[in-house]
Enzyme design. Sequence first.
Site, PDB file in Angstrom:
ATOM      1  N   HIS A   1       0.189  -4.589  -3.712  1.00 39.19           N
ATOM      2  CA  HIS A   1       0.410  -3.188  -3.357  1.00 39.19           C
ATOM      3  C   HIS A   1      -0.227  -2.941  -1.992  1.00 39.19           C
ATOM      4  O   HIS A   1      -1.450  -2.920  -1.868  1.00 39.19           O
ATOM      5  CB  HIS A   1      -0.195  -2.262  -4.411  1.00 39.19           C
ATOM      6  CG  HIS A   1      -0.076  -0.812  -4.040  1.00 39.19           C
ATOM      7  ND1 HIS A   1       1.139  -0.178  -3.965  1.00 39.19           N
ATOM      8  CD2 HIS A   1      -0.997   0.115  -3.695  1.00 39.19           C
ATOM      9  CE1 HIS A   1       0.954   1.078  -3.604  1.00 39.19           C
ATOM     10  NE2 HIS A   1      -0.332   1.286  -3.422  1.00 39.19           N
TER      11      HIS A   1
ATOM     12  N   ASP B   1      -0.754  -0.543   0.972  1.00 39.43           N
ATOM     13  CA  ASP B   1      -0.675   0.828   1.479  1.00 39.43           C
ATOM     14  C   ASP B   1      -0.375   0.835   2.975  1.00 39.43           C
ATOM     15  O   ASP B   1      -1.044   0.146   3.749  1.00 39.43           O
ATOM     16  CB  ASP B   1      -1.997   1.555   1.233  1.00 39.43           C
ATOM     17  CG  ASP B   1      -2.211   1.841  -0.243  1.00 39.43           C
ATOM     18  OD1 ASP B   1      -1.295   2.411  -0.860  1.00 39.43           O
ATOM     19  OD2 ASP B   1      -3.282   1.490  -0.780  1.00 39.43           O
TER      20      ASP B   1
ATOM     21  N   ASP C   1       1.988   3.648  -7.390  1.00 41.65           N
ATOM     22  CA  ASP C   1       0.712   4.309  -7.074  1.00 41.65           C
ATOM     23  C   ASP C   1       0.772   5.825  -6.877  1.00 41.65           C
ATOM     24  O   ASP C   1      -0.237   6.498  -7.088  1.00 41.65           O
ATOM     25  CB  ASP C   1       0.077   3.643  -5.846  1.00 41.65           C
ATOM     26  CG  ASP C   1      -1.399   3.998  -5.680  1.00 41.65           C
ATOM     27  OD1 ASP C   1      -2.037   4.341  -6.693  1.00 41.65           O
ATOM     28  OD2 ASP C   1      -1.917   3.928  -4.555  1.00 41.65           O
TER      29      ASP C   1
ATOM     30  N   HIS D   1       2.137   7.444   0.606  1.00 39.86           N
ATOM     31  CA  HIS D   1       1.421   8.264  -0.384  1.00 39.86           C
ATOM     32  C   HIS D   1      -0.071   8.446  -0.080  1.00 39.86           C
ATOM     33  O   HIS D   1      -0.771   9.065  -0.883  1.00 39.86           O
ATOM     34  CB  HIS D   1       1.636   7.729  -1.800  1.00 39.86           C
ATOM     35  CG  HIS D   1       1.231   6.304  -2.002  1.00 39.86           C
ATOM     36  ND1 HIS D   1       2.104   5.260  -1.830  1.00 39.86           N
ATOM     37  CD2 HIS D   1       0.059   5.737  -2.368  1.00 39.86           C
ATOM     38  CE1 HIS D   1       1.489   4.118  -2.082  1.00 39.86           C
ATOM     39  NE2 HIS D   1       0.235   4.377  -2.400  1.00 39.86           N
TER      40      HIS D   1
HETATM   41 ZN    ZN Z   1      -1.298   3.036  -2.768  1.00 41.89          ZN
END
Ligand code: ZN
Length: 989
Positions: A56, A58, A180, A430
């Site tokens: 994951h 970001d 997420d 996000h």
């Molecule tokens: Zn995230």
Amino acid sequence: MACKEKTCLVFLLFIFSTVLSFPLGQEKEDSVTCGYQSCHATKANMLNVHLVPHTHDDVGWLKTVDQYFYGDRNNIQHAGVQYILDSVVDQLMKNPDRRFIYVETAFFYRWWKQQTSDMQQTVRQLVNEGRLEFVNGGWCMSDEAATHYSAVIDQMTLGLKFLNDTFGLCGRPRVAWHIDPFGHAREHASLFAQMGYDGFFFGRLDYQDRDRRKKNKEQELLWRASDSLPPPLADLFTGILPNGYNPPEGFCWDQLCDDAPIRDDPDLEDYNVDDVVRRFLFATSNQAKVYKTNHLIMTMGSDFQYENAILWYKNLDKLIRYVNALQANGSTVNVLYSTPSCYLQELHRANLTWPLKTDDFFPYADDAHDFWTGYFTSRPALKRYERISNSHLQTCNQLEVLGGPASRKGPFGEGDSQTLREAMAVAQHHDAVSGTAKQHVTDDYARRLAAGWQHCQVLVSNSLASLSGSSAERIYCDQLNVSVCPLTESSKKFSVNVYNPLARPVVWPVRLPVNGTAYIVTDAGGKSVDSQVVPVSRMTQEVRRNRGFAVNDLVFQVQAPPLGYSIYSVSLRQDGGAAARPQRSAPTVMQNKFLRVTFDPDTGLLSSLSNLETSQSIKLTQNFYWYNASDGKNSQSRQPSGAYIFRPNSSVPMVVSRVAKTESVQTSVVQEVRQWFSPWVSQVVRLYADSRALELEWTVGPLPTEDDLGKEVITRLDTDIKTSELFYTDSNGREVLQRKKDFRPTWQLKQSEPIAGNYYPINSRAFIKDDDNQLTVITDRSQGGGSIQNGSLEIMLHRRLLYDDYRGVGEPLNESSHIYPEGLVVRGCLLLSLDRPASAADVHRPLAQEVVLQPLLSFTDGDLSPNTRLEFSALQAALPSAVHLLTLSQWDKETLLLRLEHQFQSWESKLNSNPVTVNLLKLFSTLDVLGMSELNLSANQWKDQMRRFEWTSQNEEKLLLKTREDPSVWEVTLRPMEIRTFLLRVSFK
Ligand SMILES: [Zn+2]
Ligand SMILES: *[C@@H]1O[C@H](CO)[C@@H](O)[C@H](O)[C@H]1NC(C)=O
Ligand SMILES: *[C@@H]1O[C@H](CO)[C@@H](O)[C@H](O)[C@H]1NC(C)=O
């Protein structure tokens, strides 16, 4: 051109295909084995465990997107995406059984550009064989609470276009993956369905909802994400992942984890295979208790994992080998490398019926006092900057098309839309527009938007030069909201180009900072326009500080044609009269031809609002309050308010001031009541002559913290509307959802936070209503809000907090800047409109569009050159009121992308909630449409090749969608809430 027949389209394409081959949707299915064909076999009579290796990543959070890519600043967080991709590709090559999914195209694209063609060939092969699979595939994994659908569609389109351009069919993700984001919007699900995804997986939902769903085995469901699009157009199969997006406890083998590796040599110390297998079978049987089928998914990875991928793969290889070895002894557990789409395919094959959901997953709480409703408002300045940047990007896209190649390279140099497109796509992440990144990362998001706008300004200048025939220098004033614009402040004669990105004409108020006291303003036809000069308010002078010196604002109303511009000329009147004088006496009433508002002479607050056309009237008091943020030193829970979490210390907000000091300005163009509540809260209540909405321009900050109290400032509208605990908010700026106090449509809520647990995202509007009256509030950015008392609507405007809220960001949300070292000042606007409920949408839909897509003002000094074209519209006629031109942008050299949207829900309006037809050949005034093909919403699949899994819900029969019958391919019919996406080949007339 008057082609009405399909044969005509073919004929046209035939003619022009000698010049360029236009894609007609005939793609060859190669002998590739990606997609569902590449899934490993499963065993029908066993419990199949799908291990999904994933990372994951970001797109900015504790570090900037580029720092994450390179693995820079590892002292903040150990994370380097370039190494992840290097390492994973290497490990995938070592064993064809292994699988990996990749999600964020912003990172993949950076990596791909740096690879040799040999490496690119290797990766293509992995993708073609389904060993490396893209899921989601947008530029980022967008936030769902603070984003606007227009920017979400754009960022998905950008990422998916790269994947299709690079990998063709095998690059098309089948599954949407939002593991997420902190709550899930119904509109996102609707968009994903229209983008052709077969299913959607996420990790976070309210803890009470999760408990109930586990008990009832309802963690997999069919989400009906639109109340207007006929099923299954907006139906999306949705799966809730078992451990957020982490591996089951004890099975994390990344270098960032501490779990024991599989020690499988019996001759060495600490042989643990039996123990690992036993624990794994235990985890498996626990998970099987809360899901319906004989297939389980396990997410084997987490944040920025797989930088040293051999650790994971070596242990997963062994896990699969040792667990499956037990099948010889009668075990019925079968473990395999898999992907979300392979898991989804098995769920689909199971042919079950699934629970149906029609509401959304907001708000999200992970414990009784831990509501993630603060980020709906966190960093309000960034949220506004992101929203206005979307308007700039759409204008830039349109003018790139309308100005032709000269817009990218012209008298002002080389400009582009791509820089801003990428910056906007990054900003949808996000942790970006959500306001949950560290301060230095937030600064980076803003810097990228600013750089993008610089590139667009050049393009816009070139395009307007080409369209108007004048290449006079063009000035942009980005700080008009605080009355700063060096050109208008000093010039005696200038002109204003008002570009309107909407496909219908607009009337728009313009305020320009000036130092004269009287001006002559003329429109494109040479007619003089009523203009007034009003003094710049004291609050504006305080907010702008030393950035400008205008003493007055010149105010007038402009009209701009659809998808075009109109030029207004302004010159100082030598015989200048006096500027309007503010009146200190308490104002009691303001009125134009649509609205009347009254003020309480004792308090200076608003006291009523009337719509003069419909003869309706409500009591309306509006004031400012603040919640005292919890500091976490609390007997019930140690949770403080922070960037994510909203947790007031008391359910009763403090009033900033019971009375406002006021002054008023009354002119023929605008009337204002200026209200001072405290040194850090002020407001202008404004009514323009031709406006159907009342403007509330609020200025909040710097929030004082000398008292050591974190503050969350709201404005509250208290009315006599009988709301029965209901209110309404939009979902990502599109469909409207009903909200009820202390209530969730799908489960029995135990309410533990009476304020924070009743907050919802407001992206563009919220309203309260009863049988007679609807009060709609249009916002200029995403904010959080709620209706805590009957008849009341509150909106959170600004937050300043002194503690981190333990969700990883590691900083209190305490913003300042070099201009405001003592704390950020934020200014914004709410528009209020009062209507009959049955026709309110006819007012608030267009109003909200005007706030999202604002006219772009640009200025030239002195006289206009004599041959300047003073007015331009790219359309033959305005589009019907139900239709919104959502996208007009250059796609590749020869084609452009067009999206038309029906912007009304099916139940909303007698006038507008009907199907409406637009003829593509009669759309543009300056472009001939030569060829056309229709695409899915994200423009990565031809519409006629779009086939999605069909699912059956428990509560009803499968509905079969009637096929559309278009009278001609050029006649495009839009049903309520439908968006249709086209590639057009055009030539300039
Ligand atoms: Zn995230
Ligand atoms: C996808 O990319 C291929 C080339 O890789 C191209 O031929 C095709 O037209 C693209 N599809 C869409 C829908 O743009
Ligand atoms: C799915 O189940 C329905 C009955 O519930 C049945 O009619 C249908 O044939 C099944 N489809 C498949 C592909 O097994």
